[in-house]
Design an enzyme around this catalytic site. Structure first.
Site, mmCIF file in Angstrom:
data_model
loop_
_atom_site.group_PDB
_atom_site.id
_atom_site.type_symbol
_atom_site.label_atom_id
_atom_site.label_comp_id
_atom_site.label_asym_id
_atom_site.label_seq_id
_atom_site.Cartn_x
_atom_site.Cartn_y
_atom_site.Cartn_z
ATOM 1 N N ASN A 90 -5.006 -29.724 -1.148
ATOM 2 C CA ASN A 90 -4.303 -28.831 -0.220
ATOM 3 C C ASN A 90 -5.287 -27.914 0.508
ATOM 4 O OD1 ASN A 90 -1.217 -29.008 -0.236
ATOM 5 N ND2 ASN A 90 -1.750 -29.234 -2.409
ATOM 6 N N HIS B 38 4.437 -25.247 -4.251
ATOM 7 C CA HIS B 38 4.955 -25.760 -5.522
ATOM 8 C C HIS B 38 5.526 -27.159 -5.288
ATOM 9 C CE1 HIS B 38 6.550 -25.626 -9.540
ATOM 10 N NE2 HIS B 38 7.668 -26.143 -9.053
HETATM 11 C C1 GAR Z 1 -0.262 -29.408 -5.869
HETATM 12 O O1 GAR Z 1 0.602 -30.494 -6.041
HETATM 13 C C2 GAR Z 1 0.491 -28.096 -5.996
HETATM 14 O O2 GAR Z 1 1.798 -28.179 -5.525
HETATM 15 C C3 GAR Z 1 0.468 -27.890 -7.474
HETATM 16 O O3 GAR Z 1 -0.813 -28.287 -7.882
HETATM 17 C C4 GAR Z 1 -1.259 -29.322 -7.029
HETATM 18 C C5 GAR Z 1 -2.659 -28.986 -6.560
HETATM 19 O O4 GAR Z 1 -3.247 -30.068 -5.925
HETATM 20 N N1 GAR Z 1 0.709 -26.525 -7.792
HETATM 21 C C6 GAR Z 1 1.426 -26.131 -8.825
HETATM 22 O O5 GAR Z 1 1.942 -26.897 -9.608
HETATM 23 C C7 GAR Z 1 1.535 -24.635 -8.965
HETATM 24 N N2 GAR Z 1 2.520 -24.283 -9.936
HETATM 25 P P1 GAR Z 1 -4.583 -29.902 -5.100
HETATM 26 O O6 GAR Z 1 -5.599 -29.191 -6.014
HETATM 27 O O7 GAR Z 1 -5.017 -31.298 -4.800
HETATM 28 O O8 GAR Z 1 -4.278 -29.094 -3.885
#
Ligand code: GAR
Length: 207
Positions: free
Chosen positions: A17, A114
């Site tokens: 992200n 989220h």
């Molecule tokens: C994402 O899917 C985000 O929605 C989740 O962690 C992932 C991070 O991915 N966040 C949560 O679950 C927060 N409670 P990334 O490091 O590849 O961006």
């Protein structure tokens, strides 16, 4: 000249992200500058992605707890973010709950993504919760961070279908792809100050 809108990004994981947001900034789609990336995980991919892009990146040891920052760590995060003069804190896979002093220091200026259509499936592994529950539509939510868990006012949501042969992993991938489109769009609207909050409702200015 206007000073640029300054973003601080916090993450614990691989940072996809963050990459989507950094790419949108680089492409001029978000009128902002990513001023700093912080992580509670020393070898997190998000720090490597930031350094590749020459964005200041720093590990801060989270302390003794598993799901939150201890007092020293919280003070250290707040100090770096204040010294960096960030306008907005973007949580991108930051896996610790932020508490009182942190929230007070940046009231109304912290957002999170989220991987569910909140208020369904807050907490951990929401894509697995969605599969286990048998929902047919899943998705992701960008929201302001308040003192609860995944409970703040909702800025934006994107839905994806749950297919009959999905596993938690395939659904997670589909949600992730939706996140990479939704989060930059929400951060751009925040940077452009196109968003206002009325109680629990977040209103997007018509442009
Ligand atoms: C994402 O899917 C985000 O929605 C989740 O962690 C992932 C991070 O991915 N966040 C949560 O679950 C927060 N409670 P990334 O490091 O590849 O961006």
């Amino acid at each position: 000249m206007n000073t640029p809108f300054r973003i601080g990004v916090l993450g614990s994981g691989k940072g996809s992200n963050f990459v989507a947001i950094a790419d949108a900034v680089a492409a001029g789609k978000i009128p902002a500058e990513i001023a700093i990336v912080l992580s509670d995980v020393e070898n997190a991919g998000i720090l490597a992605h930031a350094r590749e892009r020459k964005i200041p990146a720093q590990f801060i040891a989270p302390g003794q707890f598993r799901t939150k920052l201890d007092e020293d760590a919280e003070r250290a995060f707040v100090a770096v973010l204040q010294n960096t003069q960030v306008d907005l804190i973007v949580l991108a896979g930051f896996m610790r709950v932020l508490k009182g002093d942190f929230l007070r220091a940046f009231a109304g200026r912290i957002v999170n993504i989220h991987p569910s259509l909140l208020p369904c499936f807050p907490g951990l592994q929401s894509w697995k919760q969605a599969i286990d529950h048998g929902v047919k539509v899943a998705g992701c939510t960008v929201h302001f961070v308040d003192a609860g868990v995944d409970s703040g006012a909702i800025i934006g949501q994107a839905a994806v279908p749950v297919l009959d042969d999905d596993t938690p992993e395939t659904l997670h991938q589909r949600i992730h792809a939706a996140e990479h489109e939704l989060y930059p769009r929400c951060v751009a609207a925040l940077a452009r100050k196109e968003i206002s909050v009325v109680g629990r409702r977040v209103v997007w200015k018509k442009v």
